[in-house]
Design an enzyme around this catalytic site. Structure first.
Site, PDB file in Angstrom:
ATOM      1  N   TYR A   1      53.515  -4.836 -58.349  1.00 49.45           N
ATOM      2  CA  TYR A   1      54.286  -4.240 -57.247  1.00 49.45           C
ATOM      3  C   TYR A   1      53.372  -3.809 -56.088  1.00 49.45           C
ATOM      4  CZ  TYR A   1      58.253  -1.969 -55.043  1.00 49.45           C
ATOM      5  OH  TYR A   1      59.244  -1.631 -54.159  1.00 49.45           O
TER       6      TYR A   1
ATOM      7  N   PRO B   1      64.340 -11.038 -53.075  1.00 48.44           N
ATOM      8  CA  PRO B   1      63.713  -9.837 -52.503  1.00 48.44           C
ATOM      9  C   PRO B   1      63.463  -8.687 -53.482  1.00 48.44           C
ATOM     10  CG  PRO B   1      66.002 -10.008 -51.803  1.00 48.44           C
ATOM     11  CD  PRO B   1      65.688 -11.266 -52.537  1.00 48.44           C
TER      12      PRO B   1
ATOM     13  N   HIS C   1      53.992   5.407 -50.407  1.00 51.46           N
ATOM     14  CA  HIS C   1      54.725   5.717 -51.645  1.00 51.46           C
ATOM     15  C   HIS C   1      53.824   5.472 -52.840  1.00 51.46           C
ATOM     16  CE1 HIS C   1      59.142   5.411 -50.138  1.00 51.46           C
ATOM     17  NE2 HIS C   1      58.359   5.965 -49.246  1.00 51.46           N
TER      18      HIS C   1
ATOM     19  N   LYS D   1      58.333  -8.974 -51.940  1.00 52.10           N
ATOM     20  CA  LYS D   1      57.098  -9.752 -51.831  1.00 52.10           C
ATOM     21  C   LYS D   1      57.008 -10.756 -50.676  1.00 52.10           C
ATOM     22  CE  LYS D   1      54.811  -8.065 -55.218  1.00 52.10           C
ATOM     23  NZ  LYS D   1      54.157  -6.879 -54.701  1.00 52.10           N
TER      24      LYS D   1
END
Ligand code: FAD
Ligand code: PHB
Length: 390
Positions: A383, A291, A72, A295
């Site tokens: 991220y 969550p 992604h 991570k």
């Protein structure tokens, strides 16, 4: 029984540590209270950082991940009736995340350990750790009704938040930082195509929702609920209706059979230091993140990468400096990841008793994020995963 490193817990942390030690020529035994079937079916995380993927591929357990993982390059934020895409790859010099279920990582690691003749003992009981403050660490456990003792040079406590290793450290050796959030997530796995080809993080006045996936035909969906919510109180129809409302924006949500349903609590937790004598904690045994930042698994991987390197330096060159700095090295990353996970959580969830002010501030923050390349880059680089410290 004797080995070099006794590892408690066959989650991602314990199994990957055992595999990395094997590559460095170091023997280990992994002890797990659950069955192999149980740990291979346990549904948990799904998002792997770029660094986690690179590590798994480079250490030879990434063949299926490379074939079946979904790469992604962006995520979507939905808020205030808008949709905004964060282009992870464009903002981080081409980095990405991969959606590949945690239990698949666990299967790949177990397969690799067993194929290499590694010892992973499932369904052990009454595990206890001793002698780690001195020079003779020992793990005692029962296997098939027989009490066994595993003597080792070091013990790795990879036994998760509820494990025995952290609890075995003497009172006063650890400082515990803990925050429980006043909400949880109700998560489902559904046999239906995900509503989008990328993850959607949705801020909604009824509370947060997350649209994730496992495969192009298997959706993983979550929505904010009360912390102790009984999942059985949620009929399938009610779950789909809640998800439809929170997704908003006219996107069609294809409903399918719900294969699994569960409620997760939300917690920030750090135990420091992550070491006591010859006992080292790694993964959820030492820290828990909510969550929202995806991570937990990635942090467990970063810990054991550091621990394996430190143990390898100790066995190969007699160097103990990396082992001595293990906790300090890990905690620098742990606290940054805690901050990111807390920030994502605070920005996207509704507090039970909040007034309109907090919601307006959240919407302003999301609006700022959407309009600022600097703010979007800060989200994106966290991220996809911060660089490893060492
Ligand atoms: P665990 O996976 O908990 O493994 C510990 C092992 O030790 C277990 O197998 C346990 O059975 C065993 N054990 C316990 N006690 C003992 C004992 N006394 N003796 C022997 N063995 C013992 N993280 C992400 O990175 N991305 C995500 O997208 C993400 N999503 C999540 C979604 C949900 C719903 C949940 C619950 C978690 C999520 N996480 C996510 C977090 C992630 O799953 C954990 O951080 C990860 O499992 C940590 O791995 P670990 O090996 O440290 O611990
Ligand atoms: C998941 O797919 O399980 C998932 C994805 C993103 C998160 C948490 C969980 O932030």
């Amino acid at each position: 029984m004797r080995t070099q490193v006794g590892i408690v817990g066959a989650g991602p942390a314990g199994l990957l540590l055992s595999h990395l030690l094997h590559i460095a020529g170091i023997r280990s035994v992994v002890l797990e209270i659950q069955s192999r079937h149980y740990v291979e079916q346990r549904i948990r995380a799904g998002v792997l950082e770029q660094g986690t993927v690179d590590l798994l591929v480079n250490c030879g357990v990434g063949a299926r991940l490379e074939k079946e993982g979904l790469v992604h390059r962006g995520i979507e934020l939905r808020f205030g009736g808008r949709a905004h895409r964060i282009d992870l790859s464009a903002l981080t010099g081409g980095r990405a995340i991969t959606v590949y279920a945690q239990q698949e990582v666990v299967k790949d690691l177990i397969q690799a350990r067993l194929a290499a003749g590694g010892q992973v003992l499932f369904e052990v009981a009454d595990v206890s750790v001793h002698g780690f403050a001195g020079g003779a660490p020992l793990v005692r456990f029962r296997s098939q009704g027989v009490t066994e003792e595993l003597a080792c040079d070091f013990i790795a406590g990879c036994d998760g938040y509820h494990g025995v290793c952290r609890q075995a450290m003497p009172a006063g050796a650890l400082t515990l930082h803990e925050k429980d959030y006043p909400f949880g997530w109700l998560g489902i796995l559904s046999e239906s195509p995900p509503p989008s080809h990328e993850l959607i993080y949705a801020h909604h006045e009824r509370g947060f929702a997350l649209f994730s996936m496992r495969t192009p035909s298997l959706s993983r969906l979550y929505f904010q609920c009360a912390p102790g919510e009984n999942p059985a109180a949620w009929s399938d129809a009610r779950i789909w209706s809640e998800l439809r409302t929170r997704l908003g924006n006219g996107t069609t949500l294809q409903e399918g059979p719900i294969l699994q349903k569960g409620v997760t609590g939300m917690r920030s937790f750090v135990a420091e230091p992550m070491q006591c004598g010859r006992l080292f904690l790694a993964g959820d045994a030492a820290h828990i993140v909510p969550p929202t930042g995806a991570k937990g698994l990635n942090l467990a991987v970063a810990d054991v990468r550091t621990l394996a390197k430190a143990l390898a330096a100790c066995y190969a060159d007699g160097r103990t400096d990396l082992l001595d700095r293990y906790s300090e090295t890990c905690l620098r990353r742990v606290w940054k990841v805690q901050r990111f996970s807390w920030w994502m959580t605070s920005m996207l969830h509704r507090l039970p008793d909040e007034g309109p002010l907090r919601q307006r501030l959240q919407l302003a923050e999301l609006d700022y994020l959407a309009g600022s390349r600097a703010a979007s880059t800060a989200l994106a680089e966290n991220y996809v995963g911060l660089p490893f410290d060492d």
